[in-house]
Design a protein around this motif. Structure first.
Motif, PDB file in Angstrom:
ATOM      1  N   UNK A  56      42.190  43.496  40.552  1.00  0.00           N
ATOM      2  CA  UNK A  56      42.903  42.223  40.594  1.00  0.00           C
ATOM      3  C   UNK A  56      44.079  42.092  39.644  1.00  0.00           C
ATOM      4  N   UNK A  57      44.075  42.776  38.512  1.00  0.00           N
ATOM      5  CA  UNK A  57      45.052  42.385  37.499  1.00  0.00           C
ATOM      6  C   UNK A  57      45.784  43.501  36.765  1.00  0.00           C
ATOM      7  N   UNK A  58      45.465  44.740  36.973  1.00  0.00           N
ATOM      8  CA  UNK A  58      46.120  45.797  36.201  1.00  0.00           C
ATOM      9  C   UNK A  58      47.386  46.275  36.912  1.00  0.00           C
ATOM     10  N   UNK A  59      48.557  45.956  36.369  1.00  0.00           N
ATOM     11  CA  UNK A  59      49.807  46.299  37.061  1.00  0.00           C
ATOM     12  C   UNK A  59      50.198  47.769  36.979  1.00  0.00           C
ATOM     13  N   UNK A  60      49.645  48.518  36.026  1.00  0.00           N
ATOM     14  CA  UNK A  60      50.082  49.905  35.873  1.00  0.00           C
ATOM     15  C   UNK A  60      49.177  50.904  36.579  1.00  0.00           C
ATOM     16  N   UNK A  61      47.879  50.687  36.550  1.00  0.00           N
ATOM     17  CA  UNK A  61      46.956  51.653  37.130  1.00  0.00           C
ATOM     18  C   UNK A  61      46.191  51.128  38.327  1.00  0.00           C
ATOM     19  N   UNK A 107      44.619  45.414  55.005  1.00  0.00           N
ATOM     20  CA  UNK A 107      43.270  44.875  55.202  1.00  0.00           C
ATOM     21  C   UNK A 107      42.224  45.593  54.364  1.00  0.00           C
ATOM     22  N   UNK A 108      42.364  46.896  54.214  1.00  0.00           N
ATOM     23  CA  UNK A 108      41.351  47.630  53.451  1.00  0.00           C
ATOM     24  C   UNK A 108      41.367  47.227  51.979  1.00  0.00           C
ATOM     25  N   UNK A 109      42.490  46.753  51.474  1.00  0.00           N
ATOM     26  CA  UNK A 109      42.534  46.267  50.088  1.00  0.00           C
ATOM     27  C   UNK A 109      42.018  44.833  50.000  1.00  0.00           C
ATOM     28  N   UNK A 110      42.390  44.023  50.965  1.00  0.00           N
ATOM     29  CA  UNK A 110      41.938  42.630  50.975  1.00  0.00           C
ATOM     30  C   UNK A 110      40.421  42.566  51.099  1.00  0.00           C
ATOM     31  N   UNK A 111      39.834  43.474  51.843  1.00  0.00           N
ATOM     32  CA  UNK A 111      38.378  43.487  52.025  1.00  0.00           C
ATOM     33  C   UNK A 111      37.639  43.700  50.710  1.00  0.00           C
ATOM     34  N   UNK A 112      38.283  44.300  49.745  1.00  0.00           N
ATOM     35  CA  UNK A 112      37.639  44.526  48.451  1.00  0.00           C
ATOM     36  C   UNK A 112      37.443  43.235  47.663  1.00  0.00           C
ATOM     37  N   UNK A 120      45.900  40.307  42.861  1.00  0.00           N
ATOM     38  CA  UNK A 120      46.150  38.912  42.494  1.00  0.00           C
ATOM     39  C   UNK A 120      47.642  38.662  42.335  1.00  0.00           C
ATOM     40  N   UNK A 121      48.307  39.513  41.615  1.00  0.00           N
ATOM     41  CA  UNK A 121      49.736  39.351  41.377  1.00  0.00           C
ATOM     42  C   UNK A 121      50.527  39.460  42.685  1.00  0.00           C
ATOM     43  N   UNK A 122      50.186  40.431  43.508  1.00  0.00           N
ATOM     44  CA  UNK A 122      50.900  40.622  44.772  1.00  0.00           C
ATOM     45  C   UNK A 122      50.798  39.403  45.670  1.00  0.00           C
ATOM     46  N   UNK A 123      49.608  38.827  45.763  1.00  0.00           N
ATOM     47  CA  UNK A 123      49.395  37.700  46.670  1.00  0.00           C
ATOM     48  C   UNK A 123      49.922  36.396  46.078  1.00  0.00           C
ATOM     49  N   UNK A 124      49.603  36.114  44.821  1.00  0.00           N
ATOM     50  CA  UNK A 124      49.997  34.842  44.202  1.00  0.00           C
ATOM     51  C   UNK A 124      51.514  34.715  44.101  1.00  0.00           C
ATOM     52  N   UNK A 125      52.176  35.801  43.778  1.00  0.00           N
ATOM     53  CA  UNK A 125      53.623  35.753  43.603  1.00  0.00           C
ATOM     54  C   UNK A 125      54.383  36.163  44.863  1.00  0.00           C
ATOM     55  N   UNK A 126      53.652  36.267  45.971  1.00  0.00           N
ATOM     56  CA  UNK A 126      54.247  36.532  47.283  1.00  0.00           C
ATOM     57  C   UNK A 126      55.125  37.791  47.258  1.00  0.00           C
ATOM     58  N   UNK A 127      54.606  38.844  46.642  1.00  0.00           N
ATOM     59  CA  UNK A 127      55.352  40.094  46.568  1.00  0.00           C
ATOM     60  C   UNK A 127      55.166  40.960  47.806  1.00  0.00           C
TER      61      UNK A 127
END
Length: 74
Positions: free
Chosen positions: A18-23, A41-46, A28-35
């Protein structure tokens, strides 16, 4: 998460998901900030899988005390 009794590996798994931008995936960042328009789908399922894992570890509330007399309004 340490205070809740989770192993350190679980804390790292959630941080990477959800939160580590480097590794990590940093969903969370991708979705909240509309990036991204739509994350894969395979990532969202997690995300719900992780939420369900957290919910499964929560102790259920104690059942109500049945020794007390129940008063019903008349």
């Amino acid at each position: 998460m340490d205070a809740a009794g989770f192993d350190q590996s679980w804390a790292m798994a959630f941080r990477l998901l959800l939160a580590d931008p480097t590794e990590g995936m940093n969903l969370r960042n991708d979705v909240v900030h509309d990036l991204v328009d739509c994350p894969p789908r395979h990532r969202v399922a997690l995300v719900p899988q992780s939420a369900l894992m957290l919910l499964c570890t929560i102790d259920p509330p104690a059942p109500p005390n049945t020794d007390e007399e129940v008063v019903t309004p008349s």
